[in-house]
Design an enzyme around this catalytic site. Structure first.
Site, short mmCIF file in Angstrom:
data_model
loop_
_atom_site.label_atom_id
_atom_site.label_comp_id
_atom_site.label_asym_id
_atom_site.label_seq_id
_atom_site.Cartn_x
_atom_site.Cartn_y
_atom_site.Cartn_z
N ASN A 283 12.02 -17.94 -14.19
CA ASN A 283 11.43 -16.60 -14.27
C ASN A 283 12.58 -15.61 -14.42
O ASN A 283 13.27 -15.31 -13.46
CB ASN A 283 10.62 -16.33 -13.00
CG ASN A 283 10.09 -14.91 -12.93
OD1 ASN A 283 10.12 -14.19 -13.92
ND2 ASN A 283 9.62 -14.51 -11.76
N TRP A 284 12.74 -15.10 -15.63
CA TRP A 284 13.91 -14.25 -15.90
C TRP A 284 13.72 -12.82 -15.41
O TRP A 284 14.66 -12.03 -15.47
CB TRP A 284 14.22 -14.26 -17.41
CG TRP A 284 14.71 -15.58 -17.93
CD1 TRP A 284 14.75 -16.77 -17.24
CD2 TRP A 284 15.23 -15.87 -19.23
NE1 TRP A 284 15.26 -17.77 -18.05
CE2 TRP A 284 15.57 -17.23 -19.28
CE3 TRP A 284 15.44 -15.09 -20.37
CZ2 TRP A 284 16.09 -17.83 -20.41
CZ3 TRP A 284 15.96 -15.68 -21.51
CH2 TRP A 284 16.30 -17.05 -21.53
N LYS A 285 12.51 -12.48 -15.04
CA LYS A 285 12.21 -11.12 -14.55
C LYS A 285 12.71 -10.08 -15.57
O LYS A 285 12.69 -10.36 -16.76
CB LYS A 285 12.83 -10.93 -13.16
CG LYS A 285 12.42 -12.05 -12.20
CD LYS A 285 12.80 -11.82 -10.78
CE LYS A 285 12.35 -13.01 -9.95
NZ LYS A 285 12.60 -12.84 -8.52
N HIS B 120 2.94 -12.74 -9.12
CA HIS B 120 4.29 -12.77 -8.52
C HIS B 120 4.40 -11.70 -7.43
O HIS B 120 3.84 -10.61 -7.56
CB HIS B 120 5.35 -12.55 -9.60
CG HIS B 120 6.72 -12.87 -9.09
ND1 HIS B 120 7.43 -11.96 -8.35
CD2 HIS B 120 7.46 -13.99 -9.15
CE1 HIS B 120 8.58 -12.53 -7.98
NE2 HIS B 120 8.61 -13.76 -8.46
N GLU C 117 6.61 -9.68 -6.73
CA GLU C 117 7.13 -8.37 -7.17
C GLU C 117 6.02 -7.56 -7.85
O GLU C 117 5.99 -6.34 -7.73
CB GLU C 117 8.34 -8.58 -8.11
CG GLU C 117 9.55 -9.05 -7.32
CD GLU C 117 10.47 -10.00 -8.05
OE1 GLU C 117 10.42 -10.09 -9.28
OE2 GLU C 117 11.27 -10.68 -7.35
N GLU D 175 5.67 -19.10 -3.02
CA GLU D 175 6.93 -18.38 -2.95
C GLU D 175 6.96 -17.48 -1.71
O GLU D 175 6.46 -16.35 -1.76
CB GLU D 175 7.11 -17.50 -4.21
CG GLU D 175 7.10 -18.30 -5.50
CD GLU D 175 7.82 -17.54 -6.62
OE1 GLU D 175 8.79 -18.07 -7.15
OE2 GLU D 175 7.41 -16.41 -6.93
N GLY E 115 15.11 -14.11 -3.90
CA GLY E 115 16.28 -13.30 -4.23
C GLY E 115 17.15 -12.97 -3.03
O GLY E 115 18.02 -12.12 -3.10
N SER F 48 14.86 -18.68 -3.94
CA SER F 48 16.27 -19.09 -3.83
C SER F 48 16.47 -20.59 -4.05
O SER F 48 17.28 -21.22 -3.38
CB SER F 48 16.87 -18.65 -2.49
OG SER F 48 16.83 -17.24 -2.38
N GLY G 273 14.19 -17.91 -10.02
CA GLY G 273 14.58 -16.58 -10.49
C GLY G 273 16.06 -16.54 -10.79
O GLY G 273 16.51 -16.92 -11.87
N GLY G 274 16.84 -16.09 -9.82
CA GLY G 274 18.29 -15.87 -9.99
C GLY G 274 19.01 -17.02 -10.68
O GLY G 274 19.77 -16.80 -11.63
P1 PGA Z 1 14.72 -16.40 -6.77
O1 PGA Z 1 13.34 -15.89 -7.38
O2 PGA Z 1 14.92 -17.81 -7.25
O3 PGA Z 1 15.76 -15.45 -7.32
O4 PGA Z 1 14.60 -16.33 -5.29
C1 PGA Z 1 12.22 -16.73 -7.42
C2 PGA Z 1 11.06 -15.99 -8.03
O5 PGA Z 1 10.95 -14.78 -7.79
O6 PGA Z 1 10.23 -16.55 -8.76
#
Ligand code: PGA
Length: 249
Positions: A9-11, A94, A96, A166, A172, A211, A232-233
């Site tokens: 997930n590149w956000k 998600h 966010e 999640e 993050g 993470s 994500g990251g």
């Molecule tokens: P993260 O994000 O791996 O940076 O914790 C995961 C996500 O939000 O899907």
């Protein structure tokens, strides 16, 4: 046997040229893996990514969509628009989107319904916040999120659902749920889905997100109810994402 999925997930990261470079690296170095590999660039880079990856084993997925077919919804993107450029899977719910854009269970239920109607697969995200875990309410919160958005779906629709647990406190933050903590919740989720349909519960893939990194992916994915990761990251660096693909086997 459920297929493992590794989804990036590149956000809101990567310009068009950066997207091209990262995809080139992934494509060139993708290991032989039995896992399904997915990447979710931003909306403006989706069509280019689909074109670039044509014929590759990497699936391009969207990070969001609107629940309406079309109309006066400035700034939004419909399922038909995604399908038209070759997108078959969308991430919905998600944390966010929930936290910064006010998406609640009722709205998500509409989005999931539309995606299902349009024949798309949904990676449905949910998970508790830190306060919920301190209050030992995480099982309750997770069950409610699932129930409100998914449990009214007909059994056949579940073939289009991938779950992504999640825990918000692990996203993050560098803080990961331990493999045991994650497995405990994944097993709980599967048991709740089983209350709905045992067959669906057995088949539905439940990804872990929060993470996930090259050094913890293998141990997490080895757990019986963890069917891969939403990353994500660590999905923004080819080396890290590819290492997670390798860890997935
Ligand atoms: P993260 O994000 O791996 O940076 O914790 C995961 C996500 O939000 O899907």
């Amino acid at each position: 046997m459920r297929k493992i999925i590794v989804a990036g997930n590149w956000k809101m990261n990567k310009t068009a040229s950066e997207t091209r470079v990262l995809l080139e690296e992934l494509q060139a170095q993708l290991p032989a893996t039995t896992a399904g590999v997915m990447v979710a660039p931003t909306f403006v880079n989706l069509a280019g990514a689909v074109e670039q990856l044509g014929g590759s084993a990497i699936e391009v997925v969207a990070q969001n969509m609107h629940f309406a077919d079309s109309g006066a919804y400035t700034g939004e993107i419909s399922a038909d628009m995604l399908a038209d450029i070759g997108i078959k899977t969308v991430i919905l719910g998600h944390s966010e989107r929930r936290a910064y854009f006010g998406e609640d269970d009722a709205l998500l239920s509409k989005k999931v319904g539309k995606a299902i109607e349009k024949g798309m697969k949904v990676i449905f995200c949910f998970g508790e916040e830190l306060a919920d875990r301190y209050d030992k309410k995480h099982f309750e919160v997770v069950e409610k999120q699932l129930k409100n958005a998914l449990f009214d779906l007909p059994e056949t629709a579940w073939q289009q659902i991938i779950l992504a647990y999640e825990p918000v406190w692990a996203i993050g933050t560098g803080e990961t749920a331990s493999p045991e903590q994650a497995q405990e919740v994944h097993a709980f989720i599967r048991s709740r889905v089983a209350g709905h349909s045992a067959e669906v519960a057995d088949g539905v893939q439940i990804l872990y997100g929060g993470s996930m990194k090259p050094d913890n992916a293998k141990e997490l994915i080895a757990k019986p109810d963890i069917d891969g990761g939403l990353i994500g990251g660590a999905s923004l660096k080819a080396e890290d994402f590819l290492a997670i693909c390798r860890a997935a086997g």
